[in-house]
Design an enzyme around this catalytic site. Structure first.
Site, PDB file in Angstrom:
ATOM      1  CD  GLN A 162      -2.807  -0.745   2.372  1.00 44.40           C
ATOM      2  OE1 GLN A 162      -3.858  -0.223   2.180  1.00 44.40           O
ATOM      3  NE2 GLN A 162      -2.607  -1.044   3.639  1.00 44.40           N
ATOM      4  CB  THR A 175       1.809  -5.894   7.236  1.00 42.50           C
ATOM      5  OG1 THR A 175       1.522  -6.300   6.168  1.00 42.50           O
ATOM      6  CG2 THR A 175       2.915  -4.697   7.009  1.00 42.50           C
ATOM      7  CB  THR A 202       2.881   0.113  13.417  1.00 40.26           C
ATOM      8  OG1 THR A 202       1.820  -0.322  14.292  1.00 40.26           O
ATOM      9  CG2 THR A 202       4.092  -1.080  14.221  1.00 40.26           C
ATOM     10  CE1 TYR A 226       3.689  -5.292  11.393  1.00 42.58           C
ATOM     11  CE2 TYR A 226       2.153  -4.237  13.095  1.00 42.58           C
ATOM     12  CZ  TYR A 226       3.039  -4.307  12.046  1.00 42.58           C
ATOM     13  OH  TYR A 226       2.873  -2.997  11.093  1.00 42.58           O
TER      14      TYR A 226
END
Ligand SMILES: NC(=O)c1ccc[n+]([C@@H]2O[C@H](COP(=O)([O-])OP(=O)(O)OC[C@H]3O[C@@H](n4cnc5c(N)ncnc54)[C@H](OP(=O)(O)O)[C@@H]3O)[C@@H](O)[C@H]2O)c1
Length: 311
Positions: free
Chosen positions: A11, A66, A105, A129
């Site tokens: 993305q 991800t 993130t 993650y």
């Protein structure tokens, strides 16, 4: 200047491809965008070879592992891609005086804090993650610890959406098929457009064909405002209806539920709110606030625009 972009088909990578085509960023630069088939980020040899052959002065790392839930059972690969790979890129940048722009993130936080997170708040990721992304941040900071050349920016975003699979697209797909939806209403954050993030990133690190002299560090980069997943789902559905989509669901038929009613493998932070004061101050110092076209565009305006652009 040689610019190397990792993750060109993700993305954010697609958003960078678009952003770098603008004449102000394109002129005078040689831009190489790579995907997994060009360079597998779990293979340190491939990364080092690419860096040594292409000799980038700017590295943009839009690639990452991800898959938040899958990461719980694929720790090794998550750490290789999210921690070891950016660490290698940063070592190269710190050695040869290059800039690295990396992304992280809200999942580096546990989300138990009341109020917005600052960059200096301690990280305490809940899942693999988040742990791998935090390790990536640390690897970059450590690579520059003894370097007097090169720069790094780590932009932490939340709830990213762009050209690819994301929450908004999933909700709109479900809204076509079902007359009612249940969506979590007790996790809070800011949906971040990949196009917006790529624009902010390019302005921060690039000044035409020159590297910009920004201050190295971790910055939170999310648009103004906040919501819950439920609030985001309602806005996405309403925006699609306004654009003439035929849906089975309306905002009134979306039911807010709690996180405990929607169990997942990996635990998510309840509070993903990120303060952007530090980045605002840095952009002001660089004289960029008035130049950045969408810096102050609120998240809901950006989501409405995004939905209207989807076919
Ligand atoms: N998505 C979110 O909600 C979110 C929120 C906050 C921050 N972020 C951060 O924002 C950045 C961009 O996220 P995104 O949503 O754009 O991710 P994405 O759409 O999942 O794209 C990730 C890209 O990384 C590539 N990649 C994964 N493993 C690789 C490997 N071993 N070798 C080479 N390439 C590999 C993928 O290639 P393949 O297609 O071949 O797998 C894909 O092109 C990441 O740093 C992420 O942590 C994301």
């Amino acid at each position: 200047m040689n610019i190397l972009v990792f993750g060109k088909d993700g993305q954010l990578g697609r958003a960078f491809k678009e952003q770098l085509q603008h004449s102000s960023f394109h002129a005078g630069n040689t831009i190489k965008l790579v995907d997994r088939s060009d360079c597998d980020l779990s293979d340190s040899y491939q990364i080092t070879s690419l860096l040594n052959n292409f000799r980038p002065q700017l590295i943009i790392n839009a690639a990452a592992y991800t898959a938040v839930d899958k990461a719980e059972s694929e720790s090794d690969i998550a750490f290789a891609v999210n921690a070891d790979a950016p660490g290698l890129m940063a070592k190269y940048a710190a050695q040869y005086g290059a800039t690295i722009l990396h992304f992280s993130t809200d999942y580096v936080f546990d989300g138990f804090k009341q109020g917005v997170h600052q960059e200096v708040d301690p990280c305490s990721p809940l899942g693999v993650y988040g742990k791998s992304k935090e390790a990536g941040e640390r690897a970059i900071v450590e690579a520059f610890a003894t370097s007097v050349v090169g720069r790094y920016a780590i932009l932490r975003a939340s709830w990213l959406y762009g050209d690819g699979n994301n929450f908004i697209r999933s909700i709109l797909r479900l809204a076509k098929e079902r007359s009612a939806l249940q969506v979590i209403d007790d996790q809070h954050g800011a949906p971040t457009s990949a196009a917006w993030l790529a624009e902010v990133g390019c302005y921060l690190v690039l000044d035409g064909s020159q590297k910009r002299q920004f201050t190295s560090g971790v910055y939170h980069a999310v648009p103004p405002g906040e919501t819950s997943w439920y609030g985001l789902a309602c806005l996405a559905v309403q925006s699609a209806l306004d654009a003439g989509w035929q849906l089975q669901t309306s905002p009134a038929s979306i039911v807010p539920i709690s996180t405990s009613e929607y169990p997942s493998l990996a635990q998510r932070p309840m509070n993903s709110r990120l303060s952007t004061n530090k980045l605002q101050i840095e952009l002001e110092r660089l004289g960029l606030v008035s130049k950045l076209p969408h810096w102050n565009t609120p998240w809901d305006e950006q989501v409405s625009t995004y939905v209207k652009q989807l076919s």
